[in-house]
Design a protein around this motif. Sequence first.
Motif, mmCIF file in Angstrom:
data_model
loop_
_atom_site.group_PDB
_atom_site.id
_atom_site.type_symbol
_atom_site.label_atom_id
_atom_site.label_comp_id
_atom_site.label_asym_id
_atom_site.label_seq_id
_atom_site.Cartn_x
_atom_site.Cartn_y
_atom_site.Cartn_z
ATOM 1 N N MET A 233 6.048 -9.801 2.467
ATOM 2 C CA MET A 233 5.859 -8.876 1.359
ATOM 3 C C MET A 233 4.433 -8.364 1.395
ATOM 4 N N ASN A 234 4.253 -7.049 1.129
ATOM 5 C CA ASN A 234 2.933 -6.445 1.090
ATOM 6 C C ASN A 234 2.689 -5.760 -0.258
ATOM 7 N N TYR A 235 1.432 -5.761 -0.693
ATOM 8 C CA TYR A 235 1.035 -5.096 -1.934
ATOM 9 C C TYR A 235 -0.084 -4.101 -1.605
ATOM 10 N N LYS A 236 0.142 -2.804 -1.900
ATOM 11 C CA LYS A 236 -0.849 -1.779 -1.593
ATOM 12 C C LYS A 236 -1.938 -1.817 -2.645
ATOM 13 N N ILE A 237 -3.189 -2.008 -2.188
ATOM 14 C CA ILE A 237 -4.307 -2.149 -3.124
ATOM 15 C C ILE A 237 -5.206 -0.916 -3.140
ATOM 16 N N HIS A 238 -4.955 0.062 -2.270
ATOM 17 C CA HIS A 238 -5.838 1.228 -2.212
ATOM 18 C C HIS A 238 -5.057 2.479 -1.823
#
Length: 238
Positions: A233-238
């Motif tokens: 799982m990935n979370y976009k921070i920018h």
Amino acid sequence: MGVKMLKFSSLTAMALVLSVTAARADGIMSFKDAPPAMSWGGMYIGGTIGYGWGSSTTHYDQGNHQNPSHPSNDPSGGMIGVTLGYNHQVNDRWVIGIEGDLSMADIEGEDKYITGWDGAPDAHYWNSGWGGMFTLRGRVGYDLGGNLIYGTAGLAAIDSGEHINGDAANQSQDNTGWNWGWVVGVGVERQFSERWTGKVEYLHVDLGETTGTSVRGYSYGFDQDLDLLRVGMNYKIH
């Protein structure tokens, strides 16, 4: 090496077929001309969990042995890691990026005795395992309406723990620490929201052969490769 490449080519082709099949089953192929649901561009962090299996081969030439044995071990086990990456949305469909990950692993093989030129076991035995992995890879993907099919390749390093244990101290040899090689793979990543994505990927790591000479002048070597299937799982921070 021919068998390794045939195995990798078969697995890669299978992964690509499964990716396209899953895309058709989900109905997304009918949106070929539609823009992507959301941009893939930006920096992201994430986590992965997976299972690795591989092959570790060794040789130990005791001087007068013209045909030293090359026993093979098959380590396997689980891995868990963290990911940091960046994507650039080239256009409506194509995405390029760079991704790095660091994983802890518990991948172990069974002890194997090393046999002499006559096929009889001698006083040496060998064990192998891997305690971690690092990769730094480029990625190129094609967006099928919120589903990214991608290929990836780059550098890899594995924390090796291989030991040849002899019947005397100066006959024992180790292949420990981080060994470097290359990695290639394929995967599918799906957008769940503007920030969250999930992925399934297959990677193949090849470290080549590490060779050396013992205190008594005997040659030895360790040859390693690893296959890995993982989800993340990935979370976009920018």
